[in-house]
Design a protein around this motif. Structure first.
Motif, PDB file in Angstrom:
ATOM      1  N   ALA A  23      23.638  46.989 -11.790  1.00  0.00           N
ATOM      2  CA  ALA A  23      23.640  48.297 -12.532  1.00  0.00           C
ATOM      3  C   ALA A  23      23.290  48.695 -13.783  1.00  0.00           C
ATOM      4  CB  ALA A  23      24.928  48.970 -11.879  1.00  0.00           C
ATOM      5  N   ARG A  24      22.598  49.543 -14.152  1.00  0.00           N
ATOM      6  CA  ARG A  24      22.447  50.113 -15.476  1.00  0.00           C
ATOM      7  C   ARG A  24      22.372  51.642 -15.721  1.00  0.00           C
ATOM      8  NH1 ARG A  24      17.385  46.296 -16.992  1.00  0.00           N
ATOM      9  NH2 ARG A  24      18.462  44.367 -16.742  1.00  0.00           N
ATOM     10  N   GLN A  25      22.539  52.149 -16.702  1.00  0.00           N
ATOM     11  CA  GLN A  25      22.556  53.646 -17.001  1.00  0.00           C
ATOM     12  C   GLN A  25      21.644  54.036 -16.487  1.00  0.00           C
ATOM     13  OE1 GLN A  25      22.693  54.769 -21.135  1.00  0.00           O
ATOM     14  NE2 GLN A  25      23.752  56.725 -20.671  1.00  0.00           N
ATOM     15  N   GLY A  26      21.681  55.381 -15.578  1.00  0.00           N
ATOM     16  CA  GLY A  26      20.678  55.868 -14.937  1.00  0.00           C
ATOM     17  C   GLY A  26      20.452  55.740 -13.487  1.00  0.00           C
ATOM     18  N   ASP A  27      20.922  54.255 -13.198  1.00  0.00           N
ATOM     19  CA  ASP A  27      20.820  54.090 -11.873  1.00  0.00           C
ATOM     20  C   ASP A  27      21.360  54.832 -10.803  1.00  0.00           C
ATOM     21  OD1 ASP A  27      18.965  51.795 -12.587  1.00  0.00           O
ATOM     22  OD2 ASP A  27      20.345  50.259 -12.343  1.00  0.00           O
ATOM     23  N   LYS A  28      21.007  55.046  -9.627  1.00  0.00           N
ATOM     24  CA  LYS A  28      22.081  55.634  -8.418  1.00  0.00           C
ATOM     25  C   LYS A  28      22.831  54.485  -7.781  1.00  0.00           C
ATOM     26  CE  LYS A  28      19.699  59.879  -7.331  1.00  0.00           C
ATOM     27  NZ  LYS A  28      18.918  60.409  -6.041  1.00  0.00           N
ATOM     28  N   CYS A  29      23.834  54.611  -7.551  1.00  0.00           N
ATOM     29  CA  CYS A  29      24.906  53.694  -6.696  1.00  0.00           C
ATOM     30  C   CYS A  29      25.094  54.485  -5.392  1.00  0.00           C
ATOM     31  CB  CYS A  29      25.748  53.153  -7.439  1.00  0.00           C
ATOM     32  SG  CYS A  29      25.453  52.002  -8.888  1.00  0.00           S
ATOM     33  N   ILE A  30      25.521  53.710  -4.539  1.00  0.00           N
ATOM     34  CA  ILE A  30      26.390  54.192  -3.391  1.00  0.00           C
ATOM     35  C   ILE A  30      27.702  53.729  -3.523  1.00  0.00           C
ATOM     36  CG2 ILE A  30      26.873  54.216  -0.867  1.00  0.00           C
ATOM     37  CD1 ILE A  30      23.689  53.647  -0.405  1.00  0.00           C
ATOM     38  N   VAL A  31      28.690  54.491  -3.681  1.00  0.00           N
ATOM     39  CA  VAL A  31      30.137  54.191  -3.769  1.00  0.00           C
ATOM     40  C   VAL A  31      31.025  54.577  -2.776  1.00  0.00           C
ATOM     41  CG1 VAL A  31      29.797  54.321  -6.583  1.00  0.00           C
ATOM     42  CG2 VAL A  31      30.617  56.143  -5.393  1.00  0.00           C
ATOM     43  N   ARG A  32      32.029  53.987  -2.560  1.00  0.00           N
ATOM     44  CA  ARG A  32      33.161  54.382  -1.685  1.00  0.00           C
ATOM     45  C   ARG A  32      34.202  55.394  -2.521  1.00  0.00           C
ATOM     46  NH1 ARG A  32      34.983  48.994   0.910  1.00  0.00           N
ATOM     47  NH2 ARG A  32      33.149  49.242   2.125  1.00  0.00           N
ATOM     48  N   THR A  33      34.404  56.659  -1.897  1.00  0.00           N
ATOM     49  CA  THR A  33      35.198  57.566  -2.309  1.00  0.00           C
ATOM     50  C   THR A  33      36.145  57.637  -1.231  1.00  0.00           C
ATOM     51  OG1 THR A  33      34.054  59.632  -1.456  1.00  0.00           O
ATOM     52  CG2 THR A  33      33.193  58.527  -3.668  1.00  0.00           C
ATOM     53  N   MET A  34      37.335  58.584  -1.590  1.00  0.00           N
ATOM     54  CA  MET A  34      38.249  59.193  -0.574  1.00  0.00           C
ATOM     55  C   MET A  34      37.767  59.881   0.800  1.00  0.00           C
ATOM     56  SD  MET A  34      41.523  59.709  -3.130  1.00  0.00           S
ATOM     57  CE  MET A  34      42.619  59.969  -1.712  1.00  0.00           C
ATOM     58  N   LYS A  88      29.193  58.104  -1.172  1.00  0.00           N
ATOM     59  CA  LYS A  88      28.513  58.981  -1.739  1.00  0.00           C
ATOM     60  C   LYS A  88      27.627  58.256  -2.781  1.00  0.00           C
ATOM     61  CE  LYS A  88      31.418  62.254  -0.099  1.00  0.00           C
ATOM     62  NZ  LYS A  88      31.040  63.367   0.490  1.00  0.00           N
ATOM     63  N   TRP A  89      26.585  58.913  -3.211  1.00  0.00           N
ATOM     64  CA  TRP A  89      25.796  58.625  -4.373  1.00  0.00           C
ATOM     65  C   TRP A  89      26.424  59.204  -5.511  1.00  0.00           C
ATOM     66  CZ3 TRP A  89      21.239  55.678  -3.490  1.00  0.00           C
ATOM     67  CH2 TRP A  89      20.934  55.582  -2.303  1.00  0.00           C
ATOM     68  N   VAL A  90      26.078  58.292  -6.524  1.00  0.00           N
ATOM     69  CA  VAL A  90      26.411  58.711  -8.104  1.00  0.00           C
ATOM     70  C   VAL A  90      25.711  58.241  -8.849  1.00  0.00           C
ATOM     71  CG1 VAL A  90      28.919  58.629  -7.622  1.00  0.00           C
ATOM     72  CG2 VAL A  90      28.020  56.854  -8.425  1.00  0.00           C
ATOM     73  N   ARG A  91      25.319  59.012 -10.050  1.00  0.00           N
ATOM     74  CA  ARG A  91      24.182  58.517 -11.093  1.00  0.00           C
ATOM     75  C   ARG A  91      25.182  57.609 -12.334  1.00  0.00           C
ATOM     76  NH1 ARG A  91      19.129  58.462 -11.585  1.00  0.00           N
ATOM     77  NH2 ARG A  91      18.933  60.438 -10.197  1.00  0.00           N
ATOM     78  N   VAL A  92      24.744  56.255 -12.697  1.00  0.00           N
ATOM     79  CA  VAL A  92      25.635  55.512 -13.491  1.00  0.00           C
ATOM     80  C   VAL A  92      25.442  56.238 -14.952  1.00  0.00           C
ATOM     81  CG1 VAL A  92      25.845  53.295 -14.669  1.00  0.00           C
ATOM     82  CG2 VAL A  92      25.502  53.361 -12.230  1.00  0.00           C
ATOM     83  N   ALA A  93      26.632  56.501 -15.624  1.00  0.00           N
ATOM     84  CA  ALA A  93      26.611  56.837 -16.825  1.00  0.00           C
ATOM     85  C   ALA A  93      26.713  55.792 -17.882  1.00  0.00           C
ATOM     86  CB  ALA A  93      27.754  57.963 -17.187  1.00  0.00           C
ATOM     87  N   ASN A  94      27.505  54.817 -17.599  1.00  0.00           N
ATOM     88  CA  ASN A  94      27.703  53.681 -18.341  1.00  0.00           C
ATOM     89  C   ASN A  94      28.299  52.419 -17.498  1.00  0.00           C
ATOM     90  OD1 ASN A  94      27.766  54.749 -21.100  1.00  0.00           O
ATOM     91  ND2 ASN A  94      29.408  56.090 -20.724  1.00  0.00           N
ATOM     92  N   VAL A  95      28.004  51.386 -17.861  1.00  0.00           N
ATOM     93  CA  VAL A  95      28.525  50.070 -17.479  1.00  0.00           C
ATOM     94  C   VAL A  95      29.512  49.304 -18.438  1.00  0.00           C
ATOM     95  CG1 VAL A  95      27.994  47.956 -16.407  1.00  0.00           C
ATOM     96  CG2 VAL A  95      26.373  49.865 -15.890  1.00  0.00           C
ATOM     97  N   LYS A 118      37.656  52.053  -6.430  1.00  0.00           N
ATOM     98  CA  LYS A 118      36.994  51.656  -5.453  1.00  0.00           C
ATOM     99  C   LYS A 118      35.693  50.866  -5.648  1.00  0.00           C
ATOM    100  CE  LYS A 118      39.452  54.687  -2.788  1.00  0.00           C
ATOM    101  NZ  LYS A 118      40.306  54.189  -1.842  1.00  0.00           N
ATOM    102  N   ASN A 119      35.060  50.374  -4.593  1.00  0.00           N
ATOM    103  CA  ASN A 119      34.126  49.296  -4.765  1.00  0.00           C
ATOM    104  C   ASN A 119      32.462  50.085  -4.860  1.00  0.00           C
ATOM    105  OD1 ASN A 119      35.398  46.998  -5.286  1.00  0.00           O
ATOM    106  ND2 ASN A 119      35.171  46.300  -3.233  1.00  0.00           N
ATOM    107  N   VAL A 120      31.846  49.641  -5.439  1.00  0.00           N
ATOM    108  CA  VAL A 120      30.363  50.004  -5.614  1.00  0.00           C
ATOM    109  C   VAL A 120      29.775  49.299  -4.149  1.00  0.00           C
ATOM    110  CG1 VAL A 120      28.061  49.730  -6.560  1.00  0.00           C
ATOM    111  CG2 VAL A 120      30.024  49.947  -8.011  1.00  0.00           C
ATOM    112  N   LYS A 121      28.891  50.053  -3.550  1.00  0.00           N
ATOM    113  CA  LYS A 121      28.355  49.461  -2.119  1.00  0.00           C
ATOM    114  C   LYS A 121      26.807  48.966  -2.310  1.00  0.00           C
ATOM    115  CE  LYS A 121      29.929  50.470   1.766  1.00  0.00           C
ATOM    116  NZ  LYS A 121      29.847  51.362   3.251  1.00  0.00           N
ATOM    117  N   ALA A 122      26.168  49.543  -3.155  1.00  0.00           N
ATOM    118  CA  ALA A 122      24.859  49.481  -3.329  1.00  0.00           C
ATOM    119  C   ALA A 122      24.314  49.867  -4.647  1.00  0.00           C
ATOM    120  CB  ALA A 122      23.960  49.814  -2.207  1.00  0.00           C
ATOM    121  N   VAL A 123      23.197  49.490  -5.342  1.00  0.00           N
ATOM    122  CA  VAL A 123      22.716  49.788  -6.616  1.00  0.00           C
ATOM    123  C   VAL A 123      21.245  50.119  -6.232  1.00  0.00           C
ATOM    124  CG1 VAL A 123      21.856  49.358  -8.784  1.00  0.00           C
ATOM    125  CG2 VAL A 123      24.215  48.489  -7.984  1.00  0.00           C
ATOM    126  N   ILE A 124      20.798  51.383  -6.671  1.00  0.00           N
ATOM    127  CA  ILE A 124      19.368  51.795  -6.287  1.00  0.00           C
ATOM    128  C   ILE A 124      18.823  51.729  -7.879  1.00  0.00           C
ATOM    129  CG2 ILE A 124      17.642  53.319  -5.491  1.00  0.00           C
ATOM    130  CD1 ILE A 124      19.781  52.163  -3.337  1.00  0.00           C
TER     131      ILE A 124
END
Length: 151
Positions: free
Chosen positions: A104-115, A119-126, A139-145
């Motif tokens: 994962a790098r800044q700007g990537d999209k990740c699928i993350v586990r939420t309550m 959900k999809w989120v955009r990475v601001a920082n690693v 929670k854990n990241v499930k996938a990185v796009i």
């Protein structure tokens, strides 16, 4: 991350944060069941450069319970992504599982586990951290796009 096949369990330093934390009974039982069935540790134990445990506490407890003297460890770090669900909203942190470290790098999209589900989120920082992270809310990241990158 450096893989060490046989590291003395007694040389792993457990921080006070971990010592004062009791893992969920179901989580420990799941790991015990896996170990009894396979005779393999269910997850990685990760230590930093000073041999301080930074991830895999329940696996460490399992190894101690079965009196293992040497365990495989990974020497490295814990990686967290900081992201927002939508621009302008509050930032949240998710732990990156070992299989996705460095992806994962800044700007990537990740699928993350939420309550409320995945959900999809955009990475601001690693953030790479060499010290234990005891944060129940993580929670854990499930996938990185990965965003289109130039090689």
């Amino acid at each position: 991350m450096e893989q060490i096949r046989s590291f003395p369990l007694k040389d792993i330093i457990i921080s006070e944060d971990f010592k004062n934390t009791e893992p969920a009974a179901w989580k420990l039982q799941r790991k015990i069941d896996y170990y009894e069935e396979t005779r393999e540790l269910p997850e990685d134990i990760v230590i930093n450069d000073e041999n301080v445990l930074i991830d895999g506490y329940t696996t460490y407890l399992l190894a101690a319970r079965y009196r293992l003297t040497h365990v495989p460890v990974k020497r490295g770090y814990v990686e967290l992504i900081e992201a927002r669900h939508r621009a302008g909203q509050k930032s949240y942190f998710w732990r990156v599982p070992t299989r996705l470290l460095g992806k994962a790098r800044q700007g990537d999209k990740c699928i993350v586990r939420t309550m409320s589900g995945d959900k999809w989120v955009r990475v601001a920082n690693v953030h790479r951290i060499q010290y234990p992270v005891q944060e129940v809310q993580l929670k854990n990241v499930k996938a990185v796009i990965q965003k289109n990158r130039k090689s």
